[in-house]
Design a protein around this motif. Sequence first.
Motif, PDB file in Angstrom:
ATOM      1  N   UNK A 240     -36.750 -26.949  -3.444  1.00  0.00           N
ATOM      2  CA  UNK A 240     -36.207 -28.689  -2.981  1.00  0.00           C
ATOM      3  C   UNK A 240     -36.690 -29.156  -2.127  1.00  0.00           C
ATOM      4  N   UNK A 241     -37.662 -28.317  -0.989  1.00  0.00           N
ATOM      5  CA  UNK A 241     -38.448 -29.185  -0.481  1.00  0.00           C
ATOM      6  C   UNK A 241     -39.248 -29.778  -1.051  1.00  0.00           C
ATOM      7  N   UNK A 242     -40.189 -29.809  -2.435  1.00  0.00           N
ATOM      8  CA  UNK A 242     -40.882 -30.672  -2.420  1.00  0.00           C
ATOM      9  C   UNK A 242     -40.355 -31.681  -3.746  1.00  0.00           C
ATOM     10  N   UNK A 243     -39.317 -31.301  -3.710  1.00  0.00           N
ATOM     11  CA  UNK A 243     -38.804 -32.799  -4.815  1.00  0.00           C
ATOM     12  C   UNK A 243     -37.960 -33.871  -3.912  1.00  0.00           C
ATOM     13  N   UNK A 244     -37.665 -34.840  -4.502  1.00  0.00           N
ATOM     14  CA  UNK A 244     -36.721 -35.925  -4.499  1.00  0.00           C
ATOM     15  C   UNK A 244     -36.135 -36.206  -3.738  1.00  0.00           C
ATOM     16  N   UNK A 245     -35.174 -34.432  -3.848  1.00  0.00           N
ATOM     17  CA  UNK A 245     -33.593 -34.470  -3.446  1.00  0.00           C
ATOM     18  C   UNK A 245     -34.192 -34.123  -1.536  1.00  0.00           C
ATOM     19  N   UNK A 246     -34.978 -34.124  -1.089  1.00  0.00           N
ATOM     20  CA  UNK A 246     -34.956 -33.525   0.157  1.00  0.00           C
ATOM     21  C   UNK A 246     -36.195 -34.805   0.880  1.00  0.00           C
ATOM     22  N   UNK A 247     -35.979 -36.397   0.382  1.00  0.00           N
ATOM     23  CA  UNK A 247     -36.468 -37.016   0.168  1.00  0.00           C
ATOM     24  C   UNK A 247     -36.205 -37.408   2.081  1.00  0.00           C
ATOM     25  N   UNK A 248     -35.152 -37.130   2.765  1.00  0.00           N
ATOM     26  CA  UNK A 248     -35.202 -37.636   3.802  1.00  0.00           C
ATOM     27  C   UNK A 248     -35.544 -36.625   4.915  1.00  0.00           C
ATOM     28  N   UNK A 249     -35.781 -35.655   4.717  1.00  0.00           N
ATOM     29  CA  UNK A 249     -36.366 -34.129   5.778  1.00  0.00           C
ATOM     30  C   UNK A 249     -37.628 -34.331   5.832  1.00  0.00           C
TER      31      UNK A 249
END
Length: 264
Positions: A240-249
């Motif tokens: 998840x942290x590598x993915x675009x889903x975490x773009x604002x983290x």
Amino acid sequence: MDTPAPTPVMVVSGATGGMGSAVVEEIARSGATVALLGRNEKRLDRTRRSIQNRIGDAGRLVTYETDINSTASVDSFAARLMADLGRVDGLVHSAGDGPLAPLAETDDAMWQSTFNGKLMGAVRLARALAGPMASSGGGSMVMISGVFRKDPDPLFPVNSAINAALAVFAKSVSKDLGRSGIRVNVLDPGAVRTPLWDEIAKAIGERSGATAEEISAHVAAQSPLGTLAEPSDVAHTVGYLLSPAARHLTGAAITLDGGASAGL
């Protein structure tokens, strides 16, 4: 006709360990090319073949014998990676662990070894890959630390101190690298059911007259969820942290311990 997006390239240090290999498998299944780093070429190749057999054609795995304790070795790896694959989109630093030893039992070598591998390994890899990652359009770095960062343990003063330093490093460089589209986060697992945990549980048990199984059960009972983490739990969170889903983290430290630690 739209140009197809390039295949992302991810780098995993400590790739032959219990958590590292689970992370490799998770992100390879997403279709990425994964570069496995380690100091033992035979172990790297065994890990690569084992994971490739399980995932089939889902992703591509490549190995680079690299000593993260050496700046020259890390810089050489980064140059070879770019020559071979032309880009890098993610880094997962899962290498490095410290001793089970209260302060009186530690020596300088224990401190220096953990500092050099876990903290300076992260520094060397981030420094070597930040430029290529920015040139590739940005990406994500995940530093796997541990819950002793915020909940220090007297049996693990070395890990506790180095974990805290790793989180400070990640937080500081996240403010710099974010301007290049690179996110930097820390993941703090608690006890994870790996061969390394089995060794730790045995060593703790020997100090207290308990079996490794009893120690594991006791630690699991401290969690509101009543379980130890599995390597796949770590891998899913890293994915998840590598993915675009975490773009604002970015600049965050995420605890993955089933709620066991007392620190906020």
